[in-house]
Motif scaffolding. Structure first.
Motif, PDB file in Angstrom:
ATOM      1  N   CYS B  45       0.858  -1.190   0.000  1.00 26.09           N
ATOM      2  CA  CYS B  45       0.000   0.000   0.000  1.00 26.09           C
ATOM      3  C   CYS B  45       0.891   1.236   0.000  1.00 26.09           C
ATOM      4  O   CYS B  45       2.017   1.189   0.511  1.00 26.09           O
ATOM      5  CB  CYS B  45      -0.899  -0.006   1.235  1.00 26.09           C
ATOM      6  SG  CYS B  45      -2.176   1.292   1.205  1.00 26.09           S
ATOM      7  N   ASN B  46       0.408   2.326  -0.538  1.00 23.80           N
ATOM      8  CA  ASN B  46       1.158   3.577  -0.492  1.00 23.80           C
ATOM      9  C   ASN B  46       0.945   4.306   0.838  1.00 23.80           C
ATOM     10  O   ASN B  46       1.574   5.317   1.095  1.00 23.80           O
ATOM     11  CB  ASN B  46       0.759   4.495  -1.661  1.00 23.80           C
ATOM     12  CG  ASN B  46      -0.712   4.827  -1.660  1.00 23.80           C
ATOM     13  OD1 ASN B  46      -1.549   3.934  -1.538  1.00 23.80           O
ATOM     14  ND2 ASN B  46      -1.057   6.095  -1.785  1.00 23.80           N
ATOM     15  N   GLN B  47       0.052   3.792   1.671  1.00 21.76           N
ATOM     16  CA  GLN B  47      -0.189   4.373   2.996  1.00 21.76           C
ATOM     17  C   GLN B  47       0.097   3.316   4.076  1.00 21.76           C
ATOM     18  O   GLN B  47       0.220   2.118   3.763  1.00 21.76           O
ATOM     19  CB  GLN B  47      -1.653   4.805   3.142  1.00 21.76           C
ATOM     20  CG  GLN B  47      -2.042   5.933   2.203  1.00 21.76           C
ATOM     21  CD  GLN B  47      -3.494   6.391   2.375  1.00 21.76           C
ATOM     22  OE1 GLN B  47      -3.959   7.209   1.603  1.00 21.76           O
ATOM     23  NE2 GLN B  47      -4.217   5.872   3.361  1.00 21.76           N
ATOM     24  N   ALA B  48       0.161   3.774   5.326  1.00 27.83           N
ATOM     25  CA  ALA B  48       0.308   2.860   6.468  1.00 27.83           C
ATOM     26  C   ALA B  48      -0.593   3.380   7.585  1.00 27.83           C
ATOM     27  O   ALA B  48      -0.129   4.010   8.533  1.00 27.83           O
ATOM     28  CB  ALA B  48       1.757   2.787   6.924  1.00 27.83           C
ATOM     29  N   ALA B 153      -4.688  12.109  11.187  1.00 25.39           N
ATOM     30  CA  ALA B 153      -4.246  11.407  12.399  1.00 25.39           C
ATOM     31  C   ALA B 153      -4.303   9.905  12.202  1.00 25.39           C
ATOM     32  O   ALA B 153      -3.483   9.154  12.730  1.00 25.39           O
ATOM     33  CB  ALA B 153      -5.116  11.809  13.594  1.00 25.39           C
ATOM     34  N   GLN B 154      -5.277   9.439  11.441  1.00 23.96           N
ATOM     35  CA  GLN B 154      -5.419   7.999  11.234  1.00 23.96           C
ATOM     36  C   GLN B 154      -4.659   7.497  10.011  1.00 23.96           C
ATOM     37  O   GLN B 154      -4.079   6.423  10.025  1.00 23.96           O
ATOM     38  CB  GLN B 154      -6.900   7.653  11.072  1.00 23.96           C
ATOM     39  CG  GLN B 154      -7.165   6.173  10.904  1.00 23.96           C
ATOM     40  CD  GLN B 154      -8.645   5.902  10.775  1.00 23.96           C
ATOM     41  OE1 GLN B 154      -9.206   6.003   9.697  1.00 23.96           O
ATOM     42  NE2 GLN B 154      -9.278   5.576  11.880  1.00 23.96           N
ATOM     43  N   ARG B 155      -4.662   8.304   8.934  1.00 18.40           N
ATOM     44  CA  ARG B 155      -4.187   7.773   7.650  1.00 18.40           C
ATOM     45  C   ARG B 155      -2.856   8.356   7.202  1.00 18.40           C
ATOM     46  O   ARG B 155      -2.288   7.896   6.219  1.00 18.40           O
ATOM     47  CB  ARG B 155      -5.260   8.008   6.578  1.00 18.40           C
ATOM     48  CG  ARG B 155      -6.548   7.257   6.905  1.00 18.40           C
ATOM     49  CD  ARG B 155      -7.658   7.532   5.921  1.00 18.40           C
ATOM     50  NE  ARG B 155      -7.502   6.885   4.629  1.00 18.40           N
ATOM     51  CZ  ARG B 155      -7.698   5.606   4.397  1.00 18.40           C
ATOM     52  NH1 ARG B 155      -8.034   4.806   5.392  1.00 18.40           N
ATOM     53  NH2 ARG B 155      -7.555   5.104   3.190  1.00 18.40           N
ATOM     54  N   GLY B 156      -2.341   9.369   7.923  1.00 16.23           N
ATOM     55  CA  GLY B 156      -1.030   9.926   7.590  1.00 16.23           C
ATOM     56  C   GLY B 156      -1.121  11.386   7.162  1.00 16.23           C
ATOM     57  O   GLY B 156      -2.112  11.801   6.560  1.00 16.23           O
ATOM     58  N   THR B 157      -0.063  12.103   7.424  1.00 15.41           N
ATOM     59  CA  THR B 157      -0.033  13.532   7.109  1.00 15.41           C
ATOM     60  C   THR B 157      -0.226  13.757   5.610  1.00 15.41           C
ATOM     61  O   THR B 157       0.412  13.105   4.790  1.00 15.41           O
ATOM     62  CB  THR B 157       1.324  14.127   7.555  1.00 15.41           C
ATOM     63  OG1 THR B 157       1.482  13.850   8.941  1.00 15.41           O
ATOM     64  CG2 THR B 157       1.372  15.627   7.323  1.00 15.41           C
ATOM     65  N   GLU B 161      -5.856  16.029   2.246  1.00 16.91           N
ATOM     66  CA  GLU B 161      -5.802  16.932   1.093  1.00 16.91           C
ATOM     67  C   GLU B 161      -5.748  16.145  -0.223  1.00 16.91           C
ATOM     68  O   GLU B 161      -6.442  16.482  -1.187  1.00 16.91           O
ATOM     69  CB  GLU B 161      -4.565  17.826   1.243  1.00 16.91           C
ATOM     70  CG  GLU B 161      -4.596  19.073   0.396  1.00 16.91           C
ATOM     71  CD  GLU B 161      -3.371  19.939   0.657  1.00 16.91           C
ATOM     72  OE1 GLU B 161      -3.094  20.243   1.833  1.00 16.91           O
ATOM     73  OE2 GLU B 161      -2.694  20.283  -0.329  1.00 16.91           O
ATOM     74  N   ARG B 162      -4.944  15.074  -0.227  1.00 17.13           N
ATOM     75  CA  ARG B 162      -4.832  14.272  -1.454  1.00 17.13           C
ATOM     76  C   ARG B 162      -6.111  13.468  -1.708  1.00 17.13           C
ATOM     77  O   ARG B 162      -6.473  13.202  -2.852  1.00 17.13           O
ATOM     78  CB  ARG B 162      -3.605  13.354  -1.374  1.00 17.13           C
ATOM     79  CG  ARG B 162      -2.299  14.134  -1.630  1.00 17.13           C
ATOM     80  CD  ARG B 162      -1.069  13.259  -1.575  1.00 17.13           C
ATOM     81  NE  ARG B 162      -0.743  12.893  -0.203  1.00 17.13           N
ATOM     82  CZ  ARG B 162      -0.345  11.692   0.187  1.00 17.13           C
ATOM     83  NH1 ARG B 162      -0.215  10.720  -0.686  1.00 17.13           N
ATOM     84  NH2 ARG B 162      -0.059  11.455   1.445  1.00 17.13           N
ATOM     85  N   SER B 163      -6.810  13.111  -0.640  1.00 13.56           N
ATOM     86  CA  SER B 163      -8.085  12.399  -0.802  1.00 13.56           C
ATOM     87  C   SER B 163      -9.138  13.328  -1.405  1.00 13.56           C
ATOM     88  O   SER B 163      -9.926  12.910  -2.258  1.00 13.56           O
ATOM     89  CB  SER B 163      -8.580  11.865   0.555  1.00 13.56           C
ATOM     90  OG  SER B 163      -7.668  10.939   1.082  1.00 13.56           O
ATOM     91  N   ILE B 164      -9.146  14.562  -0.952  1.00 13.87           N
ATOM     92  CA  ILE B 164     -10.114  15.528  -1.480  1.00 13.87           C
ATOM     93  C   ILE B 164      -9.876  15.755  -2.976  1.00 13.87           C
ATOM     94  O   ILE B 164     -10.819  15.762  -3.782  1.00 13.87           O
ATOM     95  CB  ILE B 164     -10.030  16.860  -0.695  1.00 13.87           C
ATOM     96  CG1 ILE B 164     -10.528  16.659   0.753  1.00 13.87           C
ATOM     97  CG2 ILE B 164     -10.808  17.967  -1.399  1.00 13.87           C
ATOM     98  CD1 ILE B 164     -11.977  16.259   0.882  1.00 13.87           C
TER      99      ILE B 164
END
Lengths: 109, 330
Positions: B45-48, B153-157, B161-164
């Motif tokens: 995944c690109n996130q943690a 806080a849950q998905r990373g700094t 913004e990138r989700s929006i």
């Protein structure tokens, strides 16, 4: 030994050890007050938090903080509710300043 | 060294223990159907995210091979499985992902992709909205809250913004606005508490995302955080494990049992092994009663009647209004 123990909130039901009928009446009332009605559960949780802060009950503050979160409120909304309660409390003190004005006026020329 | 992770792993995935065993409350659960093949195509995944039950991250290397993807496609075709639900990790990072989607659509399956939004900004993934739209993929995306603080806080700094910006791209190609292109969001609590009523928080999300960012979507699913893997680590480190498990047990709702997702789906891991759900997959809690163990010996008739493996983590799906990959169940 502390006067307030976190674990004691879960022991609230032990208040039914004596005069259980009184605790049962309280619990039925307390539970019914938090049900969805003319106000939503979320609104009631925010009122609960504001009152909890006002009466400075650590058990109620923890319980209603969780209740607010579990009803979808965020800290901005919760903080507004707590400020309003605190402002009313402050205002309630400050308005008594008029009593002081009155007392002053009574004895002053 | 992170001592929390050592405690949880200890060589095996840790399953939380509840004061009252789940089996005592729920009894034995049997499957009712196999309407959905949920395929976890890998842990990369690109996130943690802090709550991830897969422990997915950019350093994971487990990825489903073309051979296993082919076998999943065979099962969908031969057994006319109505729905393919692709998850990960970020499933788009599997090199076989687009072929998997395209061919499953040829075979007439509805395809759901659990899309984390930000992967769209990775190299080579910028055309994902067009790919999804062309294949009429149903998108399910996590957005734990309509504010940046909680989401990051849950998905990373920077994730909010990138989700929006990703949601705007999806809206631009017609997602969330027309009947065919479904965009569903997922709320899950940012902490050790239960989710709110789905309809109430959905109304908030719709109002806030529209007014703040001009974003529209179809449905909001509320999902309870499952006390396993990375989330269990966090519960332990933050001193919330006991109170959270107690909360789940206290909120057990027997009317959720009928609609639990494990009763109508089968989960496939990156090597092709079969499980009752993605959570059991991560706990390596396989079927117990002699039902097929891998996609290579898939038998719809046997799987449809199988006993479901349960443990105390299952309280995560039965608390309150219940929880599933499609939101509440009761």
């Amino acid at each position: 030994m502390h006067y307030y123990n976190e674990e004691d909130l879960a022991r609230f039901g032990e208040m039914a050890k004596y005069r259980p009928e009184l605790f049962e009446k309280f619990l039925a009332w307390y539970t019914a007050c938090q049900e969805e009605g003319a106000l939503s559960k979320r609104e009631k949780a925010l009122i609960g938090l504001a009152v909890a802060v006002t009466v400075q009950c650590p058990y109620c503050i923890e319980a209603f903080t969780n209740s607010c979160l579990e009803n979808g409120s965020n800290m901005d909304q919760m903080t507004e509710a707590m400020h309003l309660a605190s402002a009313i409390r402050g205002g309630a003190s400050l308005v008594h300043g008029i009593q002081s004005h009155n007392a002053h006026d009574k004895v002053s020329m | 060294m992170d001592s929390g992770i050592q405690i949880t792993r200890n060589g095996r995935p840790a399953i939380p223990a509840a004061p009252t065993p789940f089996s005592e409350r729920a009894g034995g659960l049997r499957a009712l159907a196999v309407d959905t093949l949920q395929v976890n195509v890998g842990k990369l995944c690109n996130q943690a995210c802090k709550h991830c039950h897969v422990d997915a991250s950019p350093i994971r290397t487990e990825i489903m091979s073309a051979e296993v993807v082919d076998e999943c496609l065979r099962v969908i075709r031969e057994f006319s499985i109505p729905t393919l639900d692709i998850t990960g990790g970020a499933p788009e990072l599997n090199p076989n992902f687009r072929r998997f989607v395209t061919e499953a659509r040829w075979f007439g399956a509805n395809v759901i992709v659990r899309h984390n939004l930000t992967v769209m900004h990775e190299d080579g993934q910028n055309d994902l909205p067009e790919f999804f739209a062309k294949n009429e993929v149903e998108i399910v995306s996590s957005l734990p809250y309509f504010q940046q603080t909680q989401t990051d806080a849950q998905r990373g700094t920077g994730v909010f913004e990138r989700s929006i910006s990703a949601l705007r791209r999806l809206n631009d190609v017609g997602y969330g606005t027309s009947g065919k292109l479904k965009l569903n969001l997922v709320y899950n609590p940012v902490g050790a508490f239960l989710p709110p009523a789905q309809s109430a928080i959905e109304a908030d999300f719709k109002r806030e995302l529209k007014s703040r960012y001009g974003i529209v979507f179809n449905n909001l699913y509320t999902i309870t955080n499952m006390p396993i893997a990375r989330y269990l680590d966090w519960l332990r480190r933050s001193g919330n494990e006991l109170s959270y498990i107690t909360k789940l047990v206290g909120a057990f709702n027997p009317s959720t049992l009928e609609g639990l997702m494990c009763r109508s789906m089968i989960s496939v891991d990156w090597t092709g092994r079969l499980f009752d759900c993605d959570f059991n997959q991560m706990l390596e809690l396989g079927p117990t009663d002699g039902t097929p163990r891998t996609i290579f010996d898939f038998d719809a008739e046997k799987l449809r009647k199988r006993m479901i493996a349960t443990a105390d983590h299952c309280y995560g799906c039965t608390a309150g209004a219940g929880s599933s990959c499609g939101g509440t169940v009761a």
